[in-house]
Design an enzyme around this catalytic site. Sequence first.
Site, short mmCIF file in Angstrom:
data_model
loop_
_atom_site.label_atom_id
_atom_site.label_comp_id
_atom_site.label_asym_id
_atom_site.label_seq_id
_atom_site.Cartn_x
_atom_site.Cartn_y
_atom_site.Cartn_z
CG ASP A 127 -1.96 0.99 1.27
OD1 ASP A 127 -2.67 1.01 0.44
OD2 ASP A 127 -1.74 1.70 2.57
CD GLU B 295 15.79 -13.70 4.39
OE1 GLU B 295 14.92 -14.24 5.18
OE2 GLU B 295 16.31 -12.55 4.63
C1 BGC Z 1 -5.16 2.04 -0.29
C2 BGC Z 1 -6.57 2.91 0.02
C3 BGC Z 1 -6.18 3.46 1.44
C4 BGC Z 1 -5.12 4.21 1.38
C5 BGC Z 1 -4.46 4.39 2.88
C6 BGC Z 1 -4.34 3.35 -0.60
O1 BGC Z 1 -3.89 3.72 -1.53
O2 BGC Z 1 -5.63 1.63 -1.71
O3 BGC Z 1 -7.69 2.28 -0.04
O4 BGC Z 1 -7.29 4.29 1.86
O5 BGC Z 1 -4.00 3.71 0.95
O6 BGC Z 1 -4.03 3.29 3.23
#
Ligand code: BGC
Length: 545
Positions: free
Chosen positions: A211, A261
């Site tokens: 993310d 790993e």
């Molecule tokens: C996720 C979102 C989220 C954000 C904060 C993003 O890019 O896909 O759904 O709200 O990151 O974590």
Amino acid sequence: MITFGTLVQMSDQWWRNAVIYQVYIRSFADANGDGTGDINGIRSKLPYLAELGVNGLWVNPWYASPLNDGGYDVADYRDIEPSYGTLDDAKAMIAEAHELGLKVLVDLVPNHTSNEHEWFQQAIAAPIGDPSRDRYHIRPGRGIDGSEPPTDWIAVFGGSAWEQLDDGEWYLHLFDTSQPDLNWTNTEVQEEFQDIFRFWCELGADGFRVDVAHGLAKDMSFPDAGEAAELLSNAKTPNHPYWDRDDVHEYIRQWRAVLDEYGDRMMVAEAWVAPDRAPMYIRPDEYHQTFAFDFLDSNWDRDEMRARVAKVIETTASVDSVPTWTLSNHDVVRHATRYGLPKGTPWRKWLLDGPHDQLDAELGLRRARAAVLLMLALPGGVYLYQGEELGLPEVYDLPLDILDDPVWRLSGNTSKGRDGCRVPIPWAASGPSLGFGANDGWLPQPEFFSEFSMEAQQGDPRSILELYRSALSFRTDQLTSDPEITWDPAASPEVLSFERPGGLQCWVNFGPGPVELPEGATVVLASDPDFSGQMATDTAVWFWA
Ligand code: BGC
């Protein structure tokens, strides 16, 4: 000749051509009837995914979380959110997926934690200057009494990116106030995430969707940025004070060393960066994949799409990698709706501001059918978002008082947010929550979802579901060997066309009138259920020339 070495390399690099299905767990399938999807719900649908013909699934965050941002606010990275199930359920799900030949990707959230994470709780209970506070960005404010935030940075969801603590200092949160940003220059933070990667690898995860991969590193001199930001879209400036900074690559390499790993594990970056910067994220010692958001963002326009696709192919090849395509995810308006809006419509704003009668839903669906044939014929990997195989549109008219996305609140009710693409999946044509669970789902489904249900489409050769099944099955057999692509066999300015090794051609007609296929073409698949020799506007065909 295929040598043993080649074979090993191909299976190690399973992700290069894989089609991964994104499961937004909260809205996928609810096994215990509490209105929220769960891990046992996913388990019950694994045979469906295997039959659909995908190679694996990515599950949105399932960790213990107050769910202020759909689980992207993680309170414990080594445990499961109780409303989704238990760690044992997760282990069972991974094992069952593997039995069906499906890979499992978990979603890792390294830019921020939840404010309920024990680290943040420790930090705010500790005195100013305590080392536990250094795991986050906690700083004195500006002005004589420190009552002004440390910088002018704006949170992605709206408002200042700084929140003041009771002791007068401020903490950084690039997203919701409940998502404090971690300080990635802190080695304890770095080591903790290496360990979290190991934890999920040991549990059997085959890969990670990471993310906000373009976040993490901040300009530690904390300059003003002098700008406002729209959701996930202001990251295209290289070395911005908090996006796409060169130092982020140091952390990526640490994770890659951990994954290596384990041999065949992979990670895909959610990096909303400028197209020229994207390849940096998939250099050989970094991510394996990065989403081609430039393709997702494209208007339904032949020249624009062709240029964007060609650019992604060229830039990924420059680092000896392959593209990773996607049309939708849980953060964007579903493409069956985007493609039904007039070209250039700012779709995030359109959700609230309309005019909603501009939407031509039939057109959107016709183009969505063509788009998936285009995407699945391209070289590289693909991510599908749950429900797109049913042709689901955005539910843009959810009642305002039930909106759950923090964007709605933090934007001061000027942006509706992302709930409309997160409405529970209709599995059945009738019954409570159309087969999602035994009771109502956490968001209501519109009545018309019944005709889009899996049950209503299954076995109907005209349905988009059967189009996906046929396309995925053919792709696995014929389109995954070689990343080469030859452009423009159609030689028409209105047709986007290319040929893949083996001779399969994909044509998409963007023009106003019908298009003839070349003499002797043997059609494999047409996006238009009424196809009979000529390609209508906004349709695609796969054929052998
Ligand atoms: C996720 C979102 C989220 C954000 C904060 C993003 O890019 O896909 O759904 O709200 O990151 O974590």
